[in-house]
Enzyme design. Structure first.
Site, PDB file in Angstrom:
ATOM      1  CB  SER A  41      -0.928   0.012   1.218  1.00  0.00           C
ATOM      2  OG  SER A  41      -0.179  -0.198   2.402  1.00  0.00           O
ATOM      3  CG  ASP A 321      -4.727   4.876   7.005  1.00  0.00           C
ATOM      4  OD1 ASP A 321      -3.511   4.741   7.263  1.00  0.00           O
ATOM      5  OD2 ASP A 321      -5.273   4.301   6.041  1.00  0.00           O
ATOM      6  CG  HIS A 324      -1.576   3.480   4.698  1.00  0.00           C
ATOM      7  ND1 HIS A 324      -2.774   2.940   5.107  1.00  0.00           N
ATOM      8  CD2 HIS A 324      -0.865   2.471   4.160  1.00  0.00           C
ATOM      9  CE1 HIS A 324      -2.794   1.649   4.799  1.00  0.00           C
ATOM     10  NE2 HIS A 324      -1.644   1.329   4.232  1.00  0.00           N
TER      11      HIS A 324
END
Ligand SMILES: *[C@@H]1O[C@H](CO)[C@@H](O)[C@H](O)[C@H]1NC(C)=O
Ligand SMILES: *[C@@H]1O[C@H](CO)[C@@H](O)[C@H](O)[C@H]1NC(C)=O
Ligand SMILES: *[C@@H]1O[C@H](CO)[C@@H](O)[C@H](O)[C@H]1NC(C)=O
Length: 345
Positions: A41, A321, A324
């Site tokens: 990610s 978040d 991340h």
């Protein structure tokens, strides 16, 4: 190729792709920089499954481009900054390759997918081996030819999810060192494979200080990093360093370079604004969080009501978040990494 000649190439390719006679051939005539991306990610720009992944839900993408695009951030991620350093557009996500014009493939391709690792993780996205298989298919289908890859760069960024999966499955962490060895061994095989497919420069990220992610730092109200998790990161990075040195020793030119996300995150936490004040007042505190433990950033209930809160100014949060960085966080990391990016070009 330096940034300026890349820029010139870009101008040329814009002119040539507008001219019907040059269509289709321009890609092979000019060897532009291409970026091929493998990872999770931190570098995914749209391969995670829509709509299951939070990266395709609001408020992801709220800062850039204003709607969700499959990035795990309010805006740009590491890939976008490294592409801009190379003077190219961010490479197209593999999953979108058939939805775009062929000319969009000229900047390379991004195979990274959120939640994945070197090995299989708790997520069922393509592991690194499978991501390289996808790349190999593109080369075999001559979407990219060998001479096409001549000035390309690969970005490899993963392993955090491997540790996440390991810790979730193992109560006893005494096998962790052996697990790190197996990750690094597989990673070395994978890096050699990418090189064997014709990519002359490969950047691999040292893992971030995992203990400083908001998720583990939550137990200290985002005040302190978890030292246990940071030890795992340090051990991984030491072994990575040794292995990359060995890989480079065997080849005549330095093919592999480490992008040190660990020290870049730590420096970025202390970024200052122009007036000399800390940019991120509480660097471990995320901008977007679920209203309770059952929810996370992007959650909605059955009626569609939001079950998360967002900070007023995402650019003042290092983290978007609980796992991340925000676009502002990545920009700060990128500004620390710039000097080590020079060695790729
Ligand atoms: C990667 O995934 C493939 C397909 O699911 C699987 O066969 C393979 O064993 C996995 N490789 C590693 C190194 O975990
Ligand atoms: C790219 O190809 C040209 C011509 O084939 C060669 O001279 C050059 O060394 C290659 N560059 C790299 C980085 O492999
Ligand atoms: C954070 O670490 C410091 C220094 O070790 C300690 O004094 C403090 O109590 C910790 N804070 C929390 C909230 O755990």
């Amino acid at each position: 190729m330096d940034k300026k000649s890349n820029f010139l190439f870009l101008l040329f390719s814009i002119i040539f792709t507008e001219t019907p006679a040059a269509k289709g051939s321009s890609r092979h005539q000019f060897g532009s920089t291409k970026l091929f991306v493998f990872g999770d990610s931190y570098v995914d720009t749209g391969n995670s499954r829509n709509p299951a992944s939070c990266s395709w839900k609001e408020p992801y993408g709220v800062t850039f481009p204003g709607k969700p695009t499959g990035r795990f951030s309010d805006g740009r991620v590491l890939t976008d900054y490294i592409a801009s350093f190379s003077g190219i557009s961010s490479p197209i996500a593999y999953e979108r390759r058939k939805l775009v014009k062929k000319s969009k493939l000229q900047f390379g391709m991004n195979f990274a997918c959120g939640g994945t690792g070197v090995f299989d993780t708790l997520d069922n996205g393509p592991n690194m081996t499978t991501q390289i298989n996808f790349f190999q298919q593109q080369v075999e289908q001559e979407v990219y030819s060998k001479c096409n890859l001549n000035s390309s760069v690969a970005l490899v960024s993963l392993a955090g999810n491997d540790y996440g999966a390991f810790v979730a499955k193992h109560v006893d962490l005494k096998d962790l060192r052996a697990f790190t060895s197996s990750i690094i061994n597989q990673l070395a095989i994978n890096l050699e494979r990418i090189r064997g497919l014709g990519v002359p420069k490969i950047a691999v990220t040292a893992i971030e200080p995992m203990g400083c992610l908001p998720h583990p730092a939550a137990s200290s109200s985002y005040q302190n990093c978890s030292e246990t998790w940071n030890l795992i990161s340090n051990f991984h990075n030491q072994m990575l360093q040794q292995t990359v040195q060995k890989l480079n020793g065997e080849s005549r030119k330095s093919v592999f370079a480490i992008l040190d996300l660990n020290s870049a995150f730590r420096s970025a936490f202390k970024s200052q604004d122009r007036a000399g004040n800390l940019k991120f007042k509480h660097p471990l505190k995320p901008c977007c969080v679920g209203v309770s433990k059952d929810y996370s950033c992007g959650s909605v209930d059955k009626t569609g009501a939001r079950k998360y809160t967002i900070c007023k100014k995402p650019e003042l949060s290092f983290f978007w978040d609980t796992l991340h960085p925000s676009q502002g966080g990545w920009r700060a990391v990128y500004s620390v990494l710039q000097s080590s990016l020079q060695q790729l070009y």
